[in-house]
Design a protein around this motif. Structure first.
Motif, mmCIF file in Angstrom:
data_model
loop_
_atom_site.group_PDB
_atom_site.id
_atom_site.type_symbol
_atom_site.label_atom_id
_atom_site.label_comp_id
_atom_site.label_asym_id
_atom_site.label_seq_id
_atom_site.Cartn_x
_atom_site.Cartn_y
_atom_site.Cartn_z
ATOM 1 N N PRO A 127 -148.878 9.929 51.331
ATOM 2 C CA PRO A 127 -149.470 9.857 49.985
ATOM 3 C C PRO A 127 -150.640 10.807 49.748
ATOM 4 C CG PRO A 127 -148.944 7.659 50.745
ATOM 5 C CD PRO A 127 -148.669 8.582 51.908
ATOM 6 N N GLY A 128 -151.353 11.171 50.775
ATOM 7 C CA GLY A 128 -152.501 12.064 50.587
ATOM 8 C C GLY A 128 -152.212 13.522 50.838
ATOM 9 N N LEU A 129 -150.948 13.882 51.032
ATOM 10 C CA LEU A 129 -150.618 15.255 51.453
ATOM 11 C C LEU A 129 -151.072 16.297 50.440
ATOM 12 C CD1 LEU A 129 -147.512 16.599 53.219
ATOM 13 C CD2 LEU A 129 -148.100 17.596 51.026
ATOM 14 N N LEU A 130 -150.726 16.147 49.166
ATOM 15 C CA LEU A 130 -151.062 17.187 48.187
ATOM 16 C C LEU A 130 -152.564 17.287 47.970
ATOM 17 C CD1 LEU A 130 -148.250 16.865 45.489
ATOM 18 C CD2 LEU A 130 -148.374 18.374 47.471
ATOM 19 N N GLN A 131 -153.257 16.152 47.934
ATOM 20 C CA GLN A 131 -154.708 16.192 47.784
ATOM 21 C C GLN A 131 -155.348 16.899 48.978
ATOM 22 O OE1 GLN A 131 -156.676 14.837 44.990
ATOM 23 N NE2 GLN A 131 -157.904 16.405 46.019
ATOM 24 N N ALA A 132 -154.822 16.653 50.175
ATOM 25 C CA ALA A 132 -155.373 17.297 51.371
ATOM 26 C C ALA A 132 -155.177 18.807 51.312
ATOM 27 C CB ALA A 132 -154.726 16.712 52.628
ATOM 28 N N HIS A 133 -153.997 19.239 50.868
ATOM 29 C CA HIS A 133 -153.778 20.683 50.732
ATOM 30 C C HIS A 133 -154.731 21.279 49.705
ATOM 31 C CE1 HIS A 133 -150.447 21.952 53.276
ATOM 32 N NE2 HIS A 133 -149.825 20.813 53.021
ATOM 33 N N LEU A 134 -154.871 20.622 48.575
ATOM 34 C CA LEU A 134 -155.757 21.149 47.539
ATOM 35 C C LEU A 134 -157.196 21.197 48.028
ATOM 36 C CD1 LEU A 134 -155.570 22.164 44.638
ATOM 37 C CD2 LEU A 134 -156.044 19.838 43.852
ATOM 38 N N ASP A 135 -157.639 20.159 48.718
ATOM 39 C CA ASP A 135 -159.009 20.141 49.251
ATOM 40 C C ASP A 135 -159.232 21.281 50.245
ATOM 41 O OD1 ASP A 135 -159.505 17.882 47.764
ATOM 42 O OD2 ASP A 135 -159.309 16.485 49.443
ATOM 43 N N ALA A 136 -158.198 21.600 51.048
ATOM 44 C CA ALA A 136 -158.348 22.647 52.068
ATOM 45 C C ALA A 136 -158.546 24.022 51.453
ATOM 46 C CB ALA A 136 -157.132 22.651 52.987
ATOM 47 N N HIS A 137 -158.115 24.197 50.213
ATOM 48 C CA HIS A 137 -158.271 25.493 49.533
ATOM 49 C C HIS A 137 -159.583 25.596 48.773
ATOM 50 C CE1 HIS A 137 -154.276 27.279 50.213
ATOM 51 N NE2 HIS A 137 -153.827 26.033 50.186
ATOM 52 N N THR A 138 -160.287 24.503 48.633
ATOM 53 C CA THR A 138 -161.509 24.508 47.825
ATOM 54 C C THR A 138 -162.595 25.367 48.462
ATOM 55 O OG1 THR A 138 -161.009 22.282 47.008
ATOM 56 C CG2 THR A 138 -163.283 23.078 46.764
ATOM 57 N N GLY A 139 -163.024 26.368 47.743
ATOM 58 C CA GLY A 139 -164.140 27.196 48.189
ATOM 59 C C GLY A 139 -163.805 28.238 49.228
ATOM 60 N N ARG A 140 -162.542 28.450 49.549
ATOM 61 C CA ARG A 140 -162.200 29.474 50.547
ATOM 62 C C ARG A 140 -160.797 30.003 50.295
ATOM 63 N NH1 ARG A 140 -161.277 26.057 56.161
ATOM 64 N NH2 ARG A 140 -160.078 24.322 55.266
ATOM 65 N N GLN A 141 -160.547 31.192 50.815
ATOM 66 C CA GLN A 141 -159.246 31.838 50.680
ATOM 67 C C GLN A 141 -158.522 31.739 52.018
ATOM 68 O OE1 GLN A 141 -158.222 32.685 47.809
ATOM 69 N NE2 GLN A 141 -160.173 32.638 46.703
ATOM 70 N N VAL A 142 -157.548 30.829 52.088
ATOM 71 C CA VAL A 142 -156.857 30.556 53.343
ATOM 72 C C VAL A 142 -155.395 30.222 53.064
ATOM 73 C CG1 VAL A 142 -158.898 29.715 54.604
ATOM 74 C CG2 VAL A 142 -157.556 28.122 53.197
ATOM 75 N N ALA A 143 -154.591 30.271 54.122
ATOM 76 C CA ALA A 143 -153.286 29.620 54.147
ATOM 77 C C ALA A 143 -153.478 28.328 54.932
ATOM 78 C CB ALA A 143 -152.248 30.509 54.810
ATOM 79 N N VAL A 144 -152.768 27.284 54.557
ATOM 80 C CA VAL A 144 -153.010 25.962 55.135
ATOM 81 C C VAL A 144 -151.723 25.407 55.716
ATOM 82 C CG1 VAL A 144 -153.776 23.598 54.681
ATOM 83 C CG2 VAL A 144 -154.865 25.518 53.483
ATOM 84 N N CYS A 145 -151.799 24.926 56.944
ATOM 85 C CA CYS A 145 -150.671 24.249 57.581
ATOM 86 C C CYS A 145 -151.028 22.784 57.771
ATOM 87 C CB CYS A 145 -150.350 24.885 58.936
ATOM 88 S SG CYS A 145 -148.926 24.145 59.765
#
Length: 484
Positions: free
Chosen positions: A105-123
């Motif tokens: 249930p938290g997958l999309l929020q976690a991905h979005l949070d990981a992009h906040t304030g930085r330029q990255v690819a997220v796994c």
């Protein structure tokens, strides 16, 4: 208009309707508001079109999000399917989720949070990626309902076997973490996806195409980072694991052809996990390597070898070309991890491969002649055998030189040997056998001038067996020698 939603989930599916419906259910349970994301399914040539099936599932879900389904009447491959989905997506962040992966249930929020304030690819983390239905029942029981993604997610937290060990492994970031850009559960800014041109179609089947994108992203300054809260569970399905491993090795060779660098070679030679420790060790070795240990300073003392070079159609040299005899045309390719100062004569181009030599980006029998200088002394026997095997694969004739360099090493590089001893054990070697001993080669001396010598080298036929065969059919023995 692009940017209408924060996140677009892109999923390619082929003949996995039930699994895809379960994925839809898991996305309906996201903590991210439904107006903040959309889902794009690409039906890549399923035998029965899935649009109606997915629409019917969607009609049962609440709250609802925007769903669109694209259809390829003929399968084009996962790369083109993902590219087609991304081209239709409106989100600022693209999440690629395999059709077998139930989203926590938290997958999309976690991905979005990981992009906040930085330029990255997220796994994100995906549990039990390789289980079949039979092995799942054996290890975890048969009372799992994948149509209940919230129940699966809750039970996942309480089941130790479903804990992904990557959580601990990847807590310490490494430069080679681009190799973990696995599209079962990853995300990327849409602008970055468009900038690098999406997934490449150079790979004949699924596997490694996502790692290749991770490498391109890293080269543009977008590292792969890990989001432990972006969790998924891989729904089990039947698979031919041995075939998948062989296909990955084929696709890795394509990757080395594209990017002949030390870190790509290491990822493809030692597997993704072990290369995290080996890449820094190999790079330190390359920086410290004295070219005088591997050059061609005394090659002219072997006139027979020089004559073979002169008549060979094309030549690969493994080592430093410094000291190459002036009367011979330069080699066609040089494999050596140090940037040498030697340059070819005008009008002739020499391919320079800054590699160890465990993976050579050429097809079988490409070169008529392969030469290895005293560079071979840098390696322990296990790794040397792998290098010699690659030479034997890519060269119709291989000459192993001894004493031709200005200052040959007396023993393998100790630091590199220690790292290789610990990590040169790729998990897939039980399926793709690697040569590990010099006994596996026929080495015949052909020329000698004092301490300088040349040996012809070729691979011996090497019997392999499993324990069942060895026990049931013991080999014949030579008679015992009489005691003196």
């Amino acid at each position: 208009m692009r940017g209408d939603v924060d996140v677009s989930v892109v999923t390619a599916v082929h003949n996995r309707g039930v699994a895809a419906r379960n994925v839809l259910r898991s996305l309906a349970c996201q903590t991210l508001p439904p107006e903040a994301f959309e889902v794009v399914f690409v039906d890549d040539g399923s035998e029965r079109p899935l649009a109606e099936e997915l629409a019917a599932e969607m009609a049962t879900l609440e709250p609802t999000f925007k769903l669109r389904v694209l259809r390829h009447d003929t399968a084009r491959g996962v790369q083109e399917a993902r590219n087609a989905g991304a081209a239709q997506a409106d989100g600022n962040v693209l999440v690629f989720l395999d059709a077998d992966c139930l989203a926590h249930p938290g997958l999309l929020q976690a991905h979005l949070d990981a992009h906040t304030g930085r330029q990255v690819a997220v796994c994100g983390y995906t549990s039990v990626r390789e289980l079949t239905p039979a092995s799942w029942r054996l290890l975890l029981g048969d009372d799992w309902d994948f149509g209940d993604p919230v129940g699966v997610a809750d039970r996942m937290e309480r089941t130790p076997l479903l804990h992904d060990p990557l959580c601990e492994l990847l807590a310490d970031p490494r430069p080679s973490d681009w190799a973990f850009f696995w599209t079962h559960n990853v995300s990327i800014p849409r602008w970055a996806f468009e900038q690098v041109g999406g997934f490449k179609s150079d790979f004949p089947a699924k596997g490694v195409e996502d790692i290749e994108m991770g490498y391109r992203l890293a080269r543009t300054g977008l590292p792969t980072v890990f989001a432990p809260a972006a969790k998924a569970v891989h729904q089990p399905h039947d698979r031919l694991r041995g075939r998948d491993i062989v296909q990955d090795r084929h696709n890795e060779q394509i990757l080395v052809d594209m990017y002949p660098t030390l870190e790509v070679e290491a990822v493809c030679s030692y597997d993704i996990v072990r290369s995290r420790e080996l890449v820094p060790a190999i790079q330190r070795f390359a920086r410290a390597l004295d070219p005088a240990t591997s050059d061609c300073a005394r090659l002219e003392e072997l006139p027979g070898v020089c004559a073979r070079i002169a008549t060979a159609g094309n030549v690969l040299v493994m080592g430093d070309p410094a000291g190459w005899p002036t009367g011979l045309r330069p080699p066609d390719a040089i494999c050596f991890p140090v940037d040498t100062r030697e340059r070819p004569e005008p009008g002739r181009e020499t391919a320079r491969l800054p590699l160890l030599g465990t993976r050579i980006p050429y097809p079988d029998d490409h070169f008529e002649l392969g030469l290895v200088t005293d560079y071979w002394r840098s390696f322990p026997e296990r790794t040397l055998s792998r290098i010699l095997s690659e030479l034997a694969r890519t060269c119709r004739n291989v000459v192993l030189l001894s004493g031709v360099s200005a200052a040959p090493l007396q023993q393998a590089d100790p630091a590199l040997a220690a790292a290789l001893d610990a990590y040169d054990h790729p998990y897939w070697e039980f399926t793709v056998r690697l040569r590990r001993e010099l006994h596996e080669f026929e080495i015949v001396e052909r020329e000698r001038a004092g301490t300088t010598a040349a040996f012809d080298l070729c691979e011996r036929l090497w019997e392999t067996s499993d324990l069942r065969t060895a026990i049931s059919a013991p080999p014949s023995r030579r008679p015992a020698q009489a005691s003196a």
